[in-house]
Design an enzyme around this catalytic site. Sequence first.
Site, PDB file in Angstrom:
ATOM      1  N   GLY A 189       0.806  -1.213   0.000  1.00  0.00           N
ATOM      2  CA  GLY A 189       0.000   0.000   0.000  1.00  0.00           C
ATOM      3  C   GLY A 189       0.838   1.261   0.000  1.00  0.00           C
ATOM      4  N   GLY A 191       3.866   7.538   3.516  1.00  0.00           N
ATOM      5  CA  GLY A 191       4.879   6.610   3.041  1.00  0.00           C
ATOM      6  C   GLY A 191       4.312   5.293   2.568  1.00  0.00           C
ATOM      7  N   ASP A 208     -11.549   9.876  10.455  1.00  0.00           N
ATOM      8  CA  ASP A 208     -11.442   9.357   9.090  1.00  0.00           C
ATOM      9  C   ASP A 208     -12.021   7.943   9.001  1.00  0.00           C
ATOM     10  OD1 ASP A 208     -10.880   9.696   6.425  1.00  0.00           O
ATOM     11  OD2 ASP A 208      -8.775   9.113   6.579  1.00  0.00           O
TER      12      ASP A 208
END
Length: 316
Positions: free
Chosen positions: A49, A54, A163
């Site tokens: 991912g 990062g 989120d």
Amino acid sequence: MDSNWMFIGDCNSSSNQYYSSVEHDICRKISIKEVNSATDNLNVSNFIGQGIAGKVYKGRLSNGQHVAIKHILNDGHMETFVREVTSLSPVKHPNLVALVGYCEGEDECFLVYELCHNGNLSEWLFGKDKTLTWIQRLQIAIDCARGLWFLHTYPDGCIVHRDIKPTNILICEDFHGKLSDFGLSKVLDMGLSYVSSEVRGTFGYVDPEYRNNRRVNSSSDVYSFGIVLLQIISGQRVINMDLTRPMSLDKKARFLTRGGNLVDFADAKLNGDYSVEAFEIVMKLALSCTGLKQERPGMEQIVGKLEDTLNISIKL
């Protein structure tokens, strides 16, 4: 690109100042040698991912534990690293992805998380070759609700995730759910009902009231969770872009409650294999979560309602 392990940090601060603030006794410090060994020197075959902060790699530590390792370069993304190590590593719950350890160097650092082998909820809801049963969907919803309930009632102050969305809900081998990605989280000091902050989050999941007044509180997470609940039962994207006039998922659901057939909202992948009674309860619960802020249920109430629907469904 596989987005199973995407972590998006709140990364607006410069980096060097943060190294000295990391408290080394909060979680396990892992050597760069072990990180390289676990990931075969960040081999591309272990890449799983990419986030703002990062790249993320799967790996296996020397003790045999499977992990997801986020590689953060010292280029403005260090706030994510320090926040998770110093503030969030002590926050442990079965329905939160655990921070196993960290590794820091002069120009790079790593965050090491437990690995959830079944990817994220988004893949299972929207992937063509994957499907979840009604019971599995309810269990994942309950797991996430329990995780949020824990965060919102944390003894040192309410933790607002900010989120909540399907890609941040990871699924274990036994198909239980865990919340991930705390890069945008905010901690409300004891006695405060909200904090003011810039609007952060993902389009379609951000509470409209938070977007307007910029006040972060737990009800913002409840709104986002309500949207996810609607996706869990419908298998639909948050915005339907196929229409001449795009309609948000909660507006579509509300329209059906005004005289329509609620089961028309059900995911076709379920093939009708669900309790209609439980389905209607979950749909109405989700809409209460996305309603007016003062009328939204708390996470404790949401957990109770979802557990009731699971019991109803199991009895069939």
